[in-house]
Design an enzyme around this catalytic site. Structure first.
Site, PDB file in Angstrom:
ATOM      1  CG  ASN A 109       4.386   2.063 -54.333  1.00 19.75           C
ATOM      2  OD1 ASN A 109       4.144   3.269 -54.296  1.00 19.75           O
ATOM      3  ND2 ASN A 109       5.431   1.583 -54.970  1.00 19.75           N
ATOM      4  CG  ASP A 154       7.827   4.152 -52.740  1.00 21.10           C
ATOM      5  OD1 ASP A 154       7.685   4.621 -53.888  1.00 21.10           O
ATOM      6  OD2 ASP A 154       6.941   4.203 -51.880  1.00 21.10           O
ATOM      7  CB  THR A 192      -1.203   6.286 -51.043  1.00 20.85           C
ATOM      8  OG1 THR A 192       0.004   5.744 -51.554  1.00 20.85           O
ATOM      9  CG2 THR A 192      -1.006   6.704 -49.614  1.00 20.85           C
ATOM     10  N   GLY A 197      -1.300  10.035 -53.537  1.00 19.87           N
ATOM     11  CA  GLY A 197      -0.862  10.595 -54.808  1.00 19.87           C
ATOM     12  C   GLY A 197       0.647  10.600 -54.946  1.00 19.87           C
ATOM     13  N   GLY A 198       1.335   9.657 -54.292  1.00 14.48           N
ATOM     14  CA  GLY A 198       2.778   9.479 -54.486  1.00 14.48           C
ATOM     15  C   GLY A 198       3.550  10.743 -54.190  1.00 14.48           C
TER      16      GLY A 198
HETATM   17  N1  GLY Z   1       4.320   4.601 -51.971  1.00 13.26           N
HETATM   18  C1  GLY Z   1       4.314   6.016 -52.073  1.00 13.26           C
HETATM   19  C2  GLY Z   1       5.077   6.687 -50.994  1.00 13.26           C
HETATM   20  O1  GLY Z   1       5.311   6.084 -49.957  1.00 13.26           O
HETATM   21  O2  GLY Z   1       5.485   7.818 -51.144  1.00 13.26           O
END
Ligand code: GLY
Length: 570
Positions: free
Chosen positions: A392, A414, A372, A463-464
């Site tokens: 992603n 996700d 991201t 960082g997810g």
């Molecule tokens: N793709 C990571 C998020 O949207 O949390």
């Protein structure tokens, strides 16, 4: 190969402060003007050039995001989606340009013979949601932009057409994703010429993307979501087993949403609502921490770390009740209700509560139903944008559509792809986030704006699942502990996300004594895996501007002084 010629000319001619390119991770400080922090120097320069040409924070944010779509292919994108929180004057709003599930998506699409097939939601175009970025950037500009649209797109066109220098970071990303990229000949021919990523410092030109961006500058999203390009995306997707169609692309619409608004530690805050869980996790964590007097505890003591871990454990447990706002099992109002936060805060004892004993609380109206990149911009009038966008995983699903010149995302991962199956961020998700056609997948992105009197802070990260916890810690460093912005961003961090039941610790985040005490209290401590990165800008009450890119990046931060004359080269 130049940092694009025109862009460099604008910087040198128009902006004294930026005669030298912005330094990675630098923290320039000046008064007035505007500030940009992003993950790449060419993208920060695009935003600064647009501010220098008289653009506002939204013009600069869109120019920065589009430049990232060229020079930061692992995450910047036209084939993904994202979120933006915008503060214009005193009004705050949020744009959701998150991807949606294609019309042909089904809850079983990531199973094979009844068993979970986790690779299918990550690799190849079956993993791709319908891109939201082309319509999202245009919509942001349509509502708030000041400069002509073509002028905002121009820096990205120029970078793609005239070329840019491959950064060390993108070279490393290409190398570490080489086995993914090599699976698609279309991708390999551009990004792995001769089977290898181009060396750092190589000139890169992307002529197909330059043509696409020129058409986008003239026609807007239909240049991408209809006609030949949309048909080419559908063909590329089908060739590799995907279900994305041109009709999906044409039907996509971004959505304006009410941000999550809350007050904490004497500041007003606005962050991203569903379909991102980021703002809810931030608001719930702040609510729990305030109830437990977090700010009065010693900064490096065990109490602060323990309370953070326990607050996050509970906020992430409740995350499993969330999904697309059209079909979520719980709402922000329910999860942030004062009585619920009181109860969550009271539950926290001296010892760590095992996550197995922190189930998500049911709510009473259930409905059945990396990689991201973040940029922050503030302009001379105090308007601010926090924008997070993503494919992603790094390079999304790995498929680069040659006729379009961009990567497709792998955002379908996700969703809850199978019950109990962790996604690539280790998140166990709930049925509220099950796949359905047209539905938006739950996110953790947390673009956030905070203000108090004349002070304004815009921040967010990549960082997810670590995005909300990293964003919160930078916020607390800045607003509770009054760190200079660069120190607030750089300070080592902690992370907990309920499951796995582990407190992840960046080197230096805990003293040996604090770590020992936390273990004694029952926390399982592990070194952090993955490094969340936060980019932030701030205006202090005297008008001083700061921009800080995360030194874990490297990113790029720059400030433009107020005295710079408007520059109209684009
Ligand atoms: N793709 C990571 C998020 O949207 O949390």
């Amino acid at each position: 190969m130049p940092t694009s010629g025109l862009l460099r000319a604008v910087l040198v001619a128009g902006l004294g402060l930026l005669c030298a390119p912005p330094l990675p991770g630098a923290d320039p400080v000046a008064t007035g003007g505007g500030a940009v922090a992003s993950d790449e120097a060419d993208a920060t320069a695009a935003g600064i050039a647009v501010l220098g040409a008289g653009g506002n924070a939204v013009d600069a944010a869109v120019a920065t995001a589009l430049a990232l779509a060229v020079v930061h292919p692992e995450a910047g994108n036209l084939g993904g989606g994202g979120f933006a929180v915008v503060r214009m004057g005193n009004a705050v709003t949020a744009l959701d340009f998150r991807e949606t599930a294609p019309a042909a998506a089904t809850p079983e699409m990531f199973s094979l013979h009844g068993a979970p097939a986790p690779e299918r939601s990550k690799v190849g175009p079956l993993a791709a949601g319908v891109p939201g970025s082309p319509a999202g950037y245009r919509e942001l500009h349509r509502r708030f932009g000041r400069l002509p649209w073509a002028q905002v797109v121009a820096p990205a066109v120029e970078l793609a057409r005239d070329g840019f220098v491959l950064s060390e970071r993108t070279h490393r990303s290409l190398r570490s994703s080489a086995s993914l990229l090599a699976r698609f000949p279309e991708t390999a021919s551009v990004w792995l010429p001769g089977g290898e990523p181009p060396p750092p410092g190589s000139p890169v030109r992307l002529p197909a993307l330059a043509r696409l961006l020129s058409a986008y500058a003239e026609e807007g999203p239909p240049a991408i979501t209809t006609g030949e390009v949309a048909a080419a995306i559908e063909r590329a997707s089908r060739r590799h087993g995907g279900v994305l169609t041109a009709a999906d692309l044409t039907a996509y619409r971004p959505a304006w949403r009410e941000p999550i608004r809350f007050a904490a530690f004497g500041w007003e805050l606005a962050s991203m609502p569903l379909p991102s869980s980021g703002g809810i996790i931030l608001a719930a964590s702040c609510g729990i921490l305030e109830r437990r007097d977090w700010s009065r505890r010693p900064r490096d003591g065990v109490a602060r770390a323990h309370l953070l871990a326990e607050a996050w454990r509970r906020a992430f447990a409740d995350r499993t009740l969330l999904g697309d706002p059209a079909s979520t099992w719980a709402t922000a109002e329910q999860l942030l209700a004062p009585a619920r936060l009181d109860r969550r805060a009271r539950e926290i004892g001296r010892r760590a509560t095992p996550s197995t004993r922190v189930p998500p609380y049911p709510v009473d109206n259930r409905r059945e139903s990396a990689e991201t990149t973040h940029l922050s911009v503030i302009d001379g009038e105090g308007n601010a944008v926090a924008l997070t966008t993503t494919l992603n995983g790094a390079f999304g699903c790995g498929l680069f559509v040659p006729e379009a010149g961009f990567f497709l995302n792998n955002e379908m991962d996700d969703f809850t792809t199978a019950p109990g199956q962790a996604n690539q961020f280790g998140l166990i998700q709930g049925e509220a986030n099950a796949i359905a056609p047209g539905k938006r997948m739950l996110s953790s992105m947390a673009p956030t704006i905070a203000w108090r009197g004349g002070e304004i802070l815009a921040l967010g990260g990549r960082g997810g699942s670590k995005i909300p916890t990293a964003t919160l810690q930078v916020l607390l460093n800045a607003v509770v502990d009054a760190d200079p912005l660069s120190a607030a961003v750089a300070r080592p961090r902690l992370h907990h996300q309920w499951l796995p039941d582990v407190l992840a610790v960046e080197p230096g985040a805990l003293s040996e004594a604090a770590e020992r005490q936390l273990r004694r209290r029952g926390h399982t401590i592990e070194p952090v895996k993955g490094t969340p990165k936060v980019n932030a800008v701030r205006r202090l009450s005297d008008g001083t501007l700061e921009a800080a890119a995360d030194p874990r990046g490297p990113g790029s931060a720059a400030v433009i002084p107020p005295a710079s004359p408007p520059h109209r080269s684009f």
